[in-house]
Design a protein around this motif. Structure first.
Motif, short mmCIF file in Angstrom:
data_model
loop_
_atom_site.label_atom_id
_atom_site.label_comp_id
_atom_site.label_asym_id
_atom_site.label_seq_id
_atom_site.Cartn_x
_atom_site.Cartn_y
_atom_site.Cartn_z
N THR A 17 0.86 -1.17 0.00
CA THR A 17 0.00 0.00 0.00
C THR A 17 0.90 1.23 0.00
OG1 THR A 17 -1.66 -1.19 1.29
CG2 THR A 17 -1.85 1.21 1.22
N ALA A 18 0.66 2.13 -0.94
CA ALA A 18 1.48 3.33 -1.06
C ALA A 18 0.58 4.56 -1.05
CB ALA A 18 2.30 3.30 -2.34
N GLU A 19 1.07 5.61 -0.39
CA GLU A 19 0.39 6.89 -0.42
C GLU A 19 1.30 7.88 -1.16
OE1 GLU A 19 -2.05 9.92 2.50
OE2 GLU A 19 -0.54 8.62 3.40
N PHE A 20 0.79 8.39 -2.25
CA PHE A 20 1.52 9.34 -3.10
C PHE A 20 1.08 10.75 -2.75
CE2 PHE A 20 1.69 5.42 -5.35
CZ PHE A 20 2.83 5.44 -6.10
N PHE A 21 2.03 11.60 -2.45
CA PHE A 21 1.75 13.02 -2.26
C PHE A 21 2.26 13.74 -3.50
CE2 PHE A 21 1.96 11.32 2.01
CZ PHE A 21 0.85 11.89 2.60
N TYR A 22 1.40 14.54 -4.09
CA TYR A 22 1.77 15.21 -5.34
C TYR A 22 1.24 16.63 -5.36
CZ TYR A 22 -3.01 14.14 -6.80
OH TYR A 22 -4.37 14.06 -6.89
N HIS A 23 1.91 17.47 -6.15
CA HIS A 23 1.50 18.86 -6.32
C HIS A 23 0.37 18.91 -7.35
CE1 HIS A 23 4.89 20.54 -4.09
NE2 HIS A 23 5.61 19.57 -4.62
N MET A 24 -0.65 19.68 -7.06
CA MET A 24 -1.74 19.86 -8.01
C MET A 24 -1.19 20.60 -9.24
SD MET A 24 -4.44 18.52 -6.65
CE MET A 24 -5.76 19.22 -7.59
N PRO A 25 -1.49 20.14 -10.44
CA PRO A 25 -0.94 20.78 -11.65
C PRO A 25 -1.28 22.27 -11.77
CG PRO A 25 -1.96 18.70 -12.20
CD PRO A 25 -2.29 18.98 -10.76
N ASP A 26 -2.51 22.66 -11.43
CA ASP A 26 -2.93 24.06 -11.57
C ASP A 26 -2.60 24.92 -10.36
OD1 ASP A 26 -3.89 23.40 -14.05
OD2 ASP A 26 -5.94 23.08 -13.34
N HIS A 27 -2.31 24.28 -9.22
CA HIS A 27 -2.00 24.99 -7.97
C HIS A 27 -0.79 24.31 -7.35
CE1 HIS A 27 -5.85 27.05 -8.34
NE2 HIS A 27 -6.38 25.87 -8.60
N ILE A 28 0.39 24.67 -7.81
CA ILE A 28 1.63 23.96 -7.50
C ILE A 28 1.94 23.93 -6.00
CG2 ILE A 28 3.25 25.88 -7.78
CD1 ILE A 28 3.69 22.37 -9.19
N HIS A 29 1.41 24.86 -5.21
CA HIS A 29 1.70 24.90 -3.78
C HIS A 29 0.71 24.07 -2.96
CE1 HIS A 29 4.87 27.74 -4.41
NE2 HIS A 29 4.05 28.53 -5.10
N VAL A 30 -0.23 23.41 -3.63
CA VAL A 30 -1.22 22.57 -2.94
C VAL A 30 -0.84 21.11 -3.15
CG1 VAL A 30 -3.66 21.90 -2.84
CG2 VAL A 30 -3.03 24.29 -3.30
N LEU A 31 -0.77 20.37 -2.02
CA LEU A 31 -0.49 18.94 -2.09
C LEU A 31 -1.79 18.15 -2.01
CD1 LEU A 31 2.62 18.37 0.22
CD2 LEU A 31 2.52 18.21 -2.26
N ASN A 32 -1.84 17.08 -2.75
CA ASN A 32 -2.96 16.15 -2.70
C ASN A 32 -2.37 14.76 -2.49
OD1 ASN A 32 -5.58 15.32 -2.72
ND2 ASN A 32 -5.97 15.79 -4.88
N SER A 33 -3.21 13.78 -2.17
CA SER A 33 -2.69 12.43 -1.98
C SER A 33 -3.52 11.42 -2.77
CB SER A 33 -2.67 12.05 -0.49
OG SER A 33 -3.98 11.95 0.01
N TYR A 34 -2.89 10.31 -3.06
CA TYR A 34 -3.50 9.22 -3.83
C TYR A 34 -3.04 7.91 -3.18
CZ TYR A 34 -4.48 6.04 -7.71
OH TYR A 34 -4.94 5.02 -8.47
N ILE A 35 -3.98 7.00 -2.93
CA ILE A 35 -3.67 5.70 -2.33
C ILE A 35 -3.65 4.64 -3.44
CG2 ILE A 35 -4.39 3.92 -0.68
CD1 ILE A 35 -3.54 6.50 0.66
N TRP A 36 -2.61 3.81 -3.42
CA TRP A 36 -2.41 2.75 -4.42
C TRP A 36 -2.16 1.44 -3.69
CZ3 TRP A 36 1.90 -0.32 -5.25
CH2 TRP A 36 2.00 -0.98 -6.47
N GLN A 37 -2.78 0.34 -4.14
CA GLN A 37 -2.54 -0.98 -3.57
C GLN A 37 -2.37 -2.00 -4.68
OE1 GLN A 37 -5.85 -1.91 -0.92
NE2 GLN A 37 -4.44 -1.75 0.80
N GLU A 38 -1.43 -2.91 -4.46
CA GLU A 38 -1.17 -3.97 -5.45
C GLU A 38 -0.39 -5.07 -4.76
OE1 GLU A 38 -1.73 -5.85 -8.65
OE2 GLU A 38 -2.09 -3.72 -8.98
N TYR A 39 -0.54 -6.30 -5.25
CA TYR A 39 0.32 -7.38 -4.79
C TYR A 39 1.70 -7.19 -5.42
CZ TYR A 39 -3.79 -9.74 -2.97
OH TYR A 39 -4.90 -10.05 -2.25
N ASP A 40 2.74 -7.25 -4.59
CA ASP A 40 4.09 -6.96 -5.06
C ASP A 40 5.09 -7.80 -4.30
OD1 ASP A 40 5.92 -5.69 -6.66
OD2 ASP A 40 5.56 -3.69 -5.85
N LEU A 41 6.30 -7.87 -4.82
CA LEU A 41 7.38 -8.63 -4.19
C LEU A 41 8.35 -7.71 -3.48
CD1 LEU A 41 8.21 -11.19 -7.02
CD2 LEU A 41 7.36 -11.74 -4.75
N ALA A 42 8.55 -7.95 -2.19
CA ALA A 42 9.56 -7.20 -1.43
C ALA A 42 10.88 -7.94 -1.57
CB ALA A 42 9.15 -7.12 0.05
#
Length: 89
Positions: A17-42
């Motif tokens: 499970t990963a949480e991505f923090f990214y800058h909004m394209p139209d408002h570069i000083h605003v951070l948003n987040s996105y949650i991603w889940q997948e089966y993966d190999l450590a």
């Protein structure tokens, strides 16, 4: 051919499970987040890094940071092959 979830667990995959923090394209000083889940190999996490490369190549919002956790769903000693069953009245 895709593996079933059980096959993946037996081959050492776990849920990442990963949480991505990214800058909004139209408002570069605003951070948003996105949650991603997948089966993966450590410990290499090839699917996570593939997704990060996709994000950087295809999406407009530049990444600020990524934090993730990984949990194996079946650990050593938790899986056993049962070859018989005893029934008691």
């Amino acid at each position: 051919m895709e593996m079933s979830e059980t096959e993946m667990m037996l081959k050492g995959y776990g849920l990442t499970t990963a949480e991505f923090f990214y800058h909004m394209p139209d408002h570069i000083h605003v951070l948003n987040s996105y949650i991603w889940q997948e089966y993966d190999l450590a410990p290499d996490h090839p699917k996570l890094f593939e997704f990060i490369e996709f994000w950087q190549r295809e999406l407009d919002g530049p990444l600020h940071s990524v934090r993730f956790t990984h949990r194996k769903l079946v650990a050593v000693g938790e899986w056993r092959n049962v070859v018989g069953e005893f029934r008691i009245h």
